[in-house]
Structure formats: structure tokens, C-alpha cells
Design an enzyme around this catalytic site. Sequence first.
Site, PDB file in Angstrom:
ATOM      1  N   LYS A  70      80.261   8.097  56.071  1.00 56.72           N
ATOM      2  CA  LYS A  70      79.473   7.831  57.266  1.00 56.72           C
ATOM      3  C   LYS A  70      80.387   7.228  58.199  1.00 56.72           C
ATOM      4  O   LYS A  70      80.453   6.195  58.366  1.00 56.72           O
ATOM      5  CB  LYS A  70      78.265   6.705  56.829  1.00 56.72           C
ATOM      6  CG  LYS A  70      77.047   6.740  57.800  1.00 56.72           C
ATOM      7  CD  LYS A  70      75.916   6.168  57.223  1.00 56.72           C
ATOM      8  CE  LYS A  70      75.040   6.111  58.522  1.00 56.72           C
ATOM      9  NZ  LYS A  70      74.268   7.300  58.941  1.00 56.72           N
TER      10      LYS A  70
HETATM   11  C1  COI Z   1      70.300   6.377  60.177  1.00 60.27           C
HETATM   12  O1  COI Z   1      69.343   6.978  59.877  1.00 60.27           O
HETATM   13  O2  COI Z   1      70.656   5.011  59.793  1.00 60.27           O
HETATM   14  C2  COI Z   1      71.653   6.819  60.692  1.00 60.27           C
HETATM   15  O3  COI Z   1      72.563   6.358  60.821  1.00 60.27           O
HETATM   16  C3  COI Z   1      71.371   8.189  61.673  1.00 60.27           C
HETATM   17  C4  COI Z   1      71.375   8.129  63.122  1.00 60.27           C
HETATM   18  C5  COI Z   1      70.522   9.197  63.568  1.00 60.27           C
HETATM   19  C6  COI Z   1      70.694   6.826  63.610  1.00 60.27           C
END
Ligand code: COI
Length: 365
Positions: A205
Site C-alpha cells: 500500500k
Molecule cells: C481504503 O479503502 O482505506 C483506501 O486506502 C482506498 C482509498 C480509495 C481511500
Amino acid sequence: MPTAPFDLLPSADPTAETIRADILENPGFGRYFTDHMAHVRWTNAAGWHGHQVRPYGPLTLDPAAAVLHYGQEIFEGIKAYRHADGSVWTFRPEKNAERFRRSARRLALPELDDETFVESLRALIAQDRNWVPTPASEADECSLYLRPFMIASEKFLGVRPSQEVDYYVIASPAAAYFKGGIAPVSIWLSSNYKRAAPGGTGYAKCGGNYAASLAAQKEAEAHGCGQVAFLDAAENKWIEELGGMNLFFVYKDGRLVTPKLTGTILEGVTRDSVLELARDEGLSPEERHISIDEWREGAASGEITEVFACGTAAVITPVGELVGEDERIRCPEGDNPIAKRLRKRLLDLQYGRAEDTRGWLVQLA
Ligand code: COI
């Protein structure tokens, strides 16, 4: 390993209660931030030190800081939920902590231990718990979205892992990620761009993966779509994931299929939870390769009855159609009962309305 305590430097100018109440009425997603942030610093010489919760505000970074040039950065997304008795909980934080360490290894950043990760959330919530919204009803998915992140802050233009790193947690009150709430979203099928390749950073990530998705996301928006779907880079055939969410396919015989993790897909915590909760719903979860042709044919024949996206931010959101350069795969007309049932099961658990038989909830305040 016990983590060092977080020192507190309270904000001298916290948001007025009336302004905070207005924000919590209609927070949108990622637009407003709480009064504090957590911070821990790392240097090669001293390790992790300086644990602190301090006023939220701009960072001072040297213009030569490595993150600004080489993108050495990782982040997480996790939510804090207010339960009916006022207590505040989070969901499977050890999964995020573990993924954060995995992302750190891939980006040659130092690993933060899981205890410090969870304690940083707790220390921030101890200050900003009034920012955790209270859901108005069972359909209300408001929460405090927590964003831990780590950046390479060493002032140095040579290309090598940074010897100085900063870890922060910021928090933002959140309503539904998509403007339409749980109304089905249209998805753009990217043919010009790929998100990840074998051996690359797809499973991490890191900001770079999201940066790489933005040109495709712009195309999606130009075609009236809320998200973009990526196929694999090697064969341009296998469905991987969306710009910021994982995908699931519901089959009429009760199978629930999601693309298998092969190193190019983000190992979503919601994805993993859906795979487990599916069995409670009498579904048969499968992690395997699924091709774009299978989606086309399954939607046309009625074999595939629902498609949905999931993620911490998006929770579970039905997909209405997949739009390509010269095609439109409509997901069968329907009320998306399976997506809705799984979504309710997940939200009931997260908001303390259902028994947490798996020990997934961790109290923050
Ligand atoms: C999440 O779902 O926490 C992400 O990091 C994705 C993003 C589209 C906000």
C-alpha cells in the site's frame, strides 16, 4: 514488545464544538481533519523514538527529502467506529499493522512494530474521540477514518533507502466513499494502463500505486464512471482490482469469487473479512483467477448475478456496469441482495450490533 508512551502536546486552538458538529453532520470523505496527529520518528542511528500526539498541521520537509523525489512512502486505511454506548472501536488493526510492515519491507522503509501501530491509533483517539461520529441509523456508515503513513524524510538526492523516516497518523470523519452511497457504481475498464506487474509493488500500500492509477481514474471519470478496473499486466486478461478497492463476483449457484492474490493485488482487510463472513451467509468463497471473458459471459448468461467492490473506505458497494472502449457489460438488474447482506453483516459487527465471535474488534476508547 511494549511500545514507548506517546507524549501529548495538546492543540492550543481546537475546532469549536459547533463547527465540529456541523462537520460531523456531513463530513463527505477525506475533507476535514481532527485537531491532532500522532508522530514517531525513525533514524538509522536511533531507531523509532519521539512518540508524540501533537496539533494537526503542515509538515516541515526539506525540499530534498527523499519522499518528494523517489516516492518512498506507504500508508494504511482503517476506521474507528462509535458503538451505541459511546465506546470507540476499530476493526482487525493487526491486519493493517502486518500489511504496513509488508509494505515497508517492499519500499525499503523501516518496519514499525504492531504494538506501536495500534498504540498510535489509541493515542490519537484519546485526544480526538469527540470526532468519531455517532451513526444516525443502521444504514449510516459514518466513522472516523484513520490514515497512518510513513515517509522518507532524509535530505539526500542519491537513490538509496532513506536513513530518516517519519510515521504519522491523521484522522478524518467520513461518510460513504461514493457520493451515491450504496447505489451501484459504474466502473471503467482500463485498456491503456496497468496498475501493477509481477515483481513490482502491487501488493504494497504505497502512494506510487495510487499515483499510477490516476490517469486511468481520469479516463474513468471522463466516461461517467466512479472507479477504474485493471487487468493483469502480463496477459491483459485476468481481473485484478479497482484503483482503490478489491472486487467480488456472486454466482447464481452461491459461489463468491474474488481474484487470487498473486503479488499484484492489494491484500484488502475487507476482502479477507468478506471471504470469512461469506461462509456464515451460506456462500462458497473462491480465490482464483477470473478473466474478463468470464465476467462478460457470466453477466450475459446470468451465471454472475452480482458484482461488488470492497475496501475500508468503500465498505461494500455494488457495481452496476463495466464500461470499456467499445463495450458495456451490465451487471444483472437486481437489488444486489448478497452484497447488501454481506455489507449489513460487516457493519453490524463493526458497530457492535452483532456478536464479535472472531475477536475482530479492538477497543480504542
Ligand atoms: C481504503 O479503502 O482505506 C483506501 O486506502 C482506498 C482509498 C480509495 C481511500
